[in-house]
Design an enzyme around this catalytic site. Structure first.
Site, PDB file in Angstrom:
ATOM      1  N   THR A 146     -17.373 -55.670 -28.908  1.00 44.75           N
ATOM      2  CA  THR A 146     -16.143 -55.952 -29.660  1.00 44.75           C
ATOM      3  C   THR A 146     -15.795 -57.414 -29.461  1.00 44.75           C
ATOM      4  OG1 THR A 146     -14.690 -55.433 -27.828  1.00 44.75           O
ATOM      5  CG2 THR A 146     -15.266 -53.620 -29.295  1.00 44.75           C
ATOM      6  N   VAL A 178     -19.391 -71.581 -33.517  1.00 46.69           N
ATOM      7  CA  VAL A 178     -17.977 -71.873 -33.265  1.00 46.69           C
ATOM      8  C   VAL A 178     -17.128 -70.953 -34.137  1.00 46.69           C
ATOM      9  CG1 VAL A 178     -16.166 -73.634 -33.403  1.00 46.69           C
ATOM     10  CG2 VAL A 178     -18.500 -74.297 -32.776  1.00 46.69           C
ATOM     11  N   GLY A 179     -16.163 -70.280 -33.534  1.00 45.62           N
ATOM     12  CA  GLY A 179     -15.277 -69.395 -34.290  1.00 45.62           C
ATOM     13  C   GLY A 179     -13.954 -70.069 -34.623  1.00 45.62           C
ATOM     14  N   ASP A 180     -12.929 -69.261 -34.766  1.00 47.55           N
ATOM     15  CA  ASP A 180     -11.611 -69.777 -35.159  1.00 47.55           C
ATOM     16  C   ASP A 180     -10.827 -70.381 -34.000  1.00 47.55           C
ATOM     17  OD1 ASP A 180     -11.616 -66.980 -34.191  1.00 47.55           O
ATOM     18  OD2 ASP A 180      -9.436 -67.177 -34.343  1.00 47.55           O
ATOM     19  N   GLY A 201      -9.857 -62.107 -33.102  1.00 45.39           N
ATOM     20  CA  GLY A 201     -10.542 -61.199 -34.015  1.00 45.39           C
ATOM     21  C   GLY A 201     -11.797 -61.822 -34.583  1.00 45.39           C
TER      22      GLY A 201
HETATM   23  N1  GLY Z   1     -11.948 -64.998 -32.369  1.00 43.08           N
HETATM   24  C1  GLY Z   1     -12.928 -65.495 -31.511  1.00 43.08           C
HETATM   25  C2  GLY Z   1     -14.183 -65.852 -32.153  1.00 43.08           C
HETATM   26  O1  GLY Z   1     -14.488 -65.343 -33.218  1.00 43.08           O
HETATM   27  O2  GLY Z   1     -14.917 -66.659 -31.593  1.00 43.08           O
END
Ligand code: GLY
Length: 285
Positions: A146, A178-180, A201
């Site tokens: 998750t 790289v995410g948000d 998320g």
């Molecule tokens: N929300 C964390 C990521 O997607 O890296």
């Protein structure tokens, strides 16, 4: 007045993980609250709270972060303050104990984000704690399957509002992904005149839909949760999951999620006791 809200990630929390999530959030809240109660700054409160979450392997940040496709820990973190719009971010950083403290040190730089080895070298120059990247993997680490990220927003008695995020990203992610979480307007934002927001998320969808920017534009001080709900609707359309926390400039909390659980704790100078919940449904009971 002062106020603080934090989360331990938009994710599934199994029954045997519930106590650890609750306790971890309360310990982190207490660390941030202690800073605010003694008149400290919102930036220091956010750092103190997020350091606790990073030290706790219950959460996907710092020690116990998700492992990428190479089985390594790459982390992202950011911190922003809402007076001068200073932002400090680090991404794809390895081998530091507390990415949030590296992000905080970046607040004093013109550069707003450093990546990879450059970020670690900056941490070393600032005298921040380095470690062998393998030391961030607990002995019994399991792939969570998750996504989650930790985040915190604080408002101090001077009216300064600050937000921080920290994450190990996604299990099995392509190295360098790289995410948000380190991207302003996507995973977080702060403006003293409006408030601040942090998301957790599915990072690609949160970034595509710029959820934090949407909340900042739509935030109604009388109904802060509505803007979070509308933003989450945009990722739900993409069959993605998110959870968000918000704090208005006058210290009102809001939070929502479309993930199964979302561990959240909050307190203000108006609440004698901290509150902690593993889902919105639990808070509404
Ligand atoms: N929300 C964390 C990521 O997607 O890296």
């Amino acid at each position: 007045m002062w106020a603080i809200i934090l989360h331990g990630g938009a994710k599934d929390i199994e029954a045997e993980e519930a106590d650890a999530n609750r306790e971890g959030c309360l310990i982190a809240l207490a660390a941030g609250r202690a800073v605010l109660e003694r008149g400290g700054s919102a930036v220091d409160a956010v750092e103190a709270a997020v350091r606790q979450l990073e030290a706790d392997p219950t959460f996907n940040a710092g020690y116990g972060s998700a492992l990428n496709a190479d089985g390594e820990v790459e982390m992202c973190s950011a911190i922003m303050e809402g007076a001068e719009f200073k932002i400090g971010g680090v991404t794809v950083i390895m081998g530091v104990r507390h990415p949030i403290s590296v992000a905080k040190a970046m607040l004093e730089e013109d550069t707003i984000m450093l990546a990879g080895d450059g970020a670690r070298r900056f941490a070393a120059q600032m005298g921040l704690e380095l470690c062998d990247p393998a030391e961030l993997v607990p002995p019994e680490q399991k792939a969570t399957g998750t996504h989650d990220t930790v985040g915190c927003i604080a408002l101090d008695e001077t009216g300064l509002i600050a937000v921080g995020t920290s994450t190990g990203g996604l299990d099995g992610a392509r190295p360098g992904r790289v995410g948000d979480s380190p991207q302003a307007g996507c995973g977080f934002y702060a403006d003293n005149a409006v408030g601040a927001v942090a998301f957790s998320g599915d990072g690609e969808e949160i970034a595509r839909k710029m959820l934090a920017a949407r909340v900042m534009h739509a935030l109604d001080p009388d109904d802060p949760e509505r803007a979070i709900g509308e933003a989450i609707g945009h990722v739900a359309e993409l069959e993605a999951e998110a959870g968000g926390i918000v704090l208005t400039a006058d210290g009102r909390f809001g939070w929502l999620h479309n993930s199964r659980e979302f561990a959240v704790a909050y307190q203000s100078s108006a609440h004698a006791e901290p509150r902690v919940y593993l889902s919105k449904q639990e808070e509404r009971r």
